[in-house]
Design an enzyme around this catalytic site. Sequence first.
Site, PDB file in Angstrom:
ATOM      1  N   ARG A 103       0.835  -1.196   0.000  1.00  0.00           N
ATOM      2  CA  ARG A 103       0.000   0.000   0.000  1.00  0.00           C
ATOM      3  C   ARG A 103       0.876   1.255   0.000  1.00  0.00           C
ATOM      4  O   ARG A 103       1.962   1.260   0.620  1.00  0.00           O
ATOM      5  CB  ARG A 103      -0.845  -0.038   1.273  1.00  0.00           C
ATOM      6  CG  ARG A 103      -1.836   1.086   1.455  1.00  0.00           C
ATOM      7  CD  ARG A 103      -2.984   0.965   0.530  1.00  0.00           C
ATOM      8  NE  ARG A 103      -4.142   1.746   0.947  1.00  0.00           N
ATOM      9  CZ  ARG A 103      -5.130   2.050   0.133  1.00  0.00           C
ATOM     10  NH1 ARG A 103      -5.108   1.657  -1.132  1.00  0.00           N
ATOM     11  NH2 ARG A 103      -6.175   2.724   0.558  1.00  0.00           N
ATOM     12  N   THR A 378      -9.973   0.416  -9.390  1.00  0.00           N
ATOM     13  CA  THR A 378      -8.906  -0.410  -8.866  1.00  0.00           C
ATOM     14  C   THR A 378      -8.872  -1.588  -9.815  1.00  0.00           C
ATOM     15  O   THR A 378      -9.665  -1.668 -10.734  1.00  0.00           O
ATOM     16  CB  THR A 378      -9.291  -0.782  -7.410  1.00  0.00           C
ATOM     17  OG1 THR A 378      -9.257   0.404  -6.628  1.00  0.00           O
ATOM     18  CG2 THR A 378      -8.417  -1.822  -6.779  1.00  0.00           C
ATOM     19  N   THR A 396      -4.039  -0.618  -7.220  1.00  0.00           N
ATOM     20  CA  THR A 396      -4.832   0.567  -7.558  1.00  0.00           C
ATOM     21  C   THR A 396      -4.013   1.840  -7.637  1.00  0.00           C
ATOM     22  O   THR A 396      -2.930   1.937  -7.050  1.00  0.00           O
ATOM     23  CB  THR A 396      -5.948   0.751  -6.500  1.00  0.00           C
ATOM     24  OG1 THR A 396      -6.867   1.734  -6.944  1.00  0.00           O
ATOM     25  CG2 THR A 396      -5.401   1.171  -5.153  1.00  0.00           C
ATOM     26  N   ASN A 398      -6.195   4.338  -7.043  1.00  0.00           N
ATOM     27  CA  ASN A 398      -7.381   4.887  -6.399  1.00  0.00           C
ATOM     28  C   ASN A 398      -8.373   5.346  -7.466  1.00  0.00           C
ATOM     29  O   ASN A 398      -9.130   4.545  -7.980  1.00  0.00           O
ATOM     30  CB  ASN A 398      -7.061   6.003  -5.392  1.00  0.00           C
ATOM     31  CG  ASN A 398      -8.261   6.269  -4.486  1.00  0.00           C
ATOM     32  OD1 ASN A 398      -9.107   5.398  -4.335  1.00  0.00           O
ATOM     33  ND2 ASN A 398      -8.350   7.441  -3.901  1.00  0.00           N
ATOM     34  N   ASP A 420      -7.965   8.272   0.451  1.00  0.00           N
ATOM     35  CA  ASP A 420      -8.478   7.148   1.253  1.00  0.00           C
ATOM     36  C   ASP A 420      -8.292   7.364   2.756  1.00  0.00           C
ATOM     37  O   ASP A 420      -8.798   6.595   3.564  1.00  0.00           O
ATOM     38  CB  ASP A 420      -7.810   5.831   0.840  1.00  0.00           C
ATOM     39  CG  ASP A 420      -8.538   5.170  -0.329  1.00  0.00           C
ATOM     40  OD1 ASP A 420      -9.625   5.648  -0.692  1.00  0.00           O
ATOM     41  OD2 ASP A 420      -8.016   4.185  -0.872  1.00  0.00           O
ATOM     42  N   SER A 449      -7.843   0.835   3.283  1.00  0.00           N
ATOM     43  CA  SER A 449      -8.313   0.350   1.980  1.00  0.00           C
ATOM     44  C   SER A 449      -9.508  -0.581   2.162  1.00  0.00           C
ATOM     45  O   SER A 449      -9.729  -1.120   3.246  1.00  0.00           O
ATOM     46  CB  SER A 449      -7.166  -0.417   1.315  1.00  0.00           C
ATOM     47  OG  SER A 449      -7.624  -1.082   0.166  1.00  0.00           O
ATOM     48  N   GLY A 470     -13.695  -1.579  -7.166  1.00  0.00           N
ATOM     49  CA  GLY A 470     -15.025  -1.091  -6.793  1.00  0.00           C
ATOM     50  C   GLY A 470     -15.051  -0.239  -5.542  1.00  0.00           C
ATOM     51  O   GLY A 470     -16.119  -0.013  -4.974  1.00  0.00           O
ATOM     52  N   GLY A 471     -13.879   0.230  -5.056  1.00  0.00           N
ATOM     53  CA  GLY A 471     -13.870   1.099  -3.882  1.00  0.00           C
ATOM     54  C   GLY A 471     -14.601   0.445  -2.729  1.00  0.00           C
ATOM     55  O   GLY A 471     -14.365  -0.715  -2.391  1.00  0.00           O
TER      56      GLY A 471
HETATM   57  N1  GLY Z   1      -8.439   2.960  -3.240  1.00  0.00           N
HETATM   58  C1  GLY Z   1      -9.298   1.863  -3.135  1.00  0.00           C
HETATM   59  C2  GLY Z   1      -9.015   1.013  -1.948  1.00  0.00           C
HETATM   60  O1  GLY Z   1      -7.896   1.011  -1.490  1.00  0.00           O
HETATM   61  O2  GLY Z   1      -9.892   0.362  -1.459  1.00  0.00           O
END
Ligand code: GLY
Length: 568
Positions: A103, A378, A396, A398, A420, A449, A470-471
């Site tokens: 990340r 993503t 991702t 984002n 995020d 995330s 899909g966030g």
């Molecule tokens: N940016 C999308 C996630 O990390 O869930």
Amino acid sequence: MKYSCIRISICTAVCLILLWSCSRESPPPVHGVLAEHGMVSSAHPLASKVGVDILKKGGNAFDAAIAVQFALAVVYPNAGNIGGGGFLVYRKADGHTGSLDFREKAPMAAHRDMYLDQDGEFISDLSTKGHLAAGVPGSVDGMFQIHEKLATLPMKELLEPAIQLALNGVVLTEQEASGLNYHKQAFIEANNHTPYLVRDKEWSGGDTIFYAQLAETLIRIRDQGRDGFYSGLTAQLIVEEMQKGNGIISLEDLAEYRAVWRQPVKGSYKSFNIIGMGPPSSGGVALLQLLKGLEPYDIRQWGFNSARTVHIMTELERRVYADRAAYLGDPDFFKVPVEELISSDYLSGRFADIDLSTSTPSQAIESNLLGLVESPETTHFSIVDIEGNAAAITTTLNGSYGCKVVVDGAGFLLNNEMDDFSAKPGVPNMFGLVGGEANAILPEKRMLSSMTPTIVERGDSLYMVVGTPGGSTIITSVFQTILNVIEHEMTMQEAVNARKFHHQWLPDQISYEPEALDSITISTLREMGHHLVTRQSIGRMDAVLVLENGWLEGAADHTRGDNTAIGY
Ligand code: GLY
């Protein structure tokens, strides 16, 4: 004679009606790609082909995963990346499991109020567009760490396909061309130079894009290892790019970045074991809470997307997302009570007030809540090799094309992952998620995330590898897809294709894809007190299922994207 003719016609009609109704009740199953030895399911046919070619030449699932990650950075720039980050969940053929957190991190110069104006109001554009929105990228270090621990082929061989794609150019699909046209103005506004993603004429499907600068960056990574990205020319170009906007990523940020091996979170659903990504993703914890909470209910009997099934899943989701906002964040900065959150004791209390006939308003759900949000753009890929090693990676930038900044001279897009974080605890971000102190901005902290790369075992054996973009909808899409196979007896492809719905506590609404719910279900849910809104698209899964005979079913969502599964 006349009567016997009529009898025969009646008999024929009855038979035809029976045949018709039988065929309506049980249409033939829709399978994904079936293959015996190995499978790659990703967002782009060229990336899947790169992965399968690596498997065919003797690479394992982790070699293929590295090659696919770099290939996606070229062929799928709206989410594939070297300027972003992600998570790996893996299971080796011997049953050993693990996970890697690559990340992004907040730069060292980041601070809690960096996206607030003088009056303390949140300026959302700052955390989504342009240089200040970018976190320190983790993908390249992640690939080197995976290589060191799990892969077998030389890194040079794994980078070569991406380099060739970048040099030879990539033919755009219709969907990619319209994505680039849609974001043209945003690219122009975010950059001080004209990035190669912009041209005077509109892009069309069939046009070719060449990625000369990106090829040079990939060559530096090939020749210098992680230093080819985190120091030397590439790092210098990133920092120079930062200085052109109001960005804060420094040479030190880049030099210090390290991906982290973490324990995956584990639990069960009936006789299936679930292996998920722990914090700083909320995905694994939330998925386990949802599955455990659902266990007592017979949704197989209630039916796929029936009012009762949607109601119970929604009630679980609103409570789980309230917990997410209160308790989840970077475990290196905030004590996340993972074991407590997924324990049976806690969950039976947490879900005890669910009423099977009425919805609970989200305001009535207790939470230590405060604020958090995520973007839907993503990408996920799932890989299984001939030995049975499995890799699930969600990665991702984002937002679609991240913060839209292309690093001048280095040819890759930067993420806008800083959005995020909870920029102002209690205030929802651009996607409406709310989060709190656990996810407040601090220097070098990782933002929370929803990414949910997941592996499912049946007994002691590998069963499913699954994930999606899909966030905030990632968690609920993975939840539904697993249940579609286990409870609703769908093939992997049917489970991926199935239309989906989503609830995330706040806003208090069920969003659903048109066709996910029929009109009777919608009115029953409204009578129960639910608010419903349609949403164009939820999830874009890439999954692999191990069938009873040991073959693999690769399922890629070609109904919502250009996703493609390729096996051999
Ligand atoms: N940016 C999308 C996630 O990390 O869930």
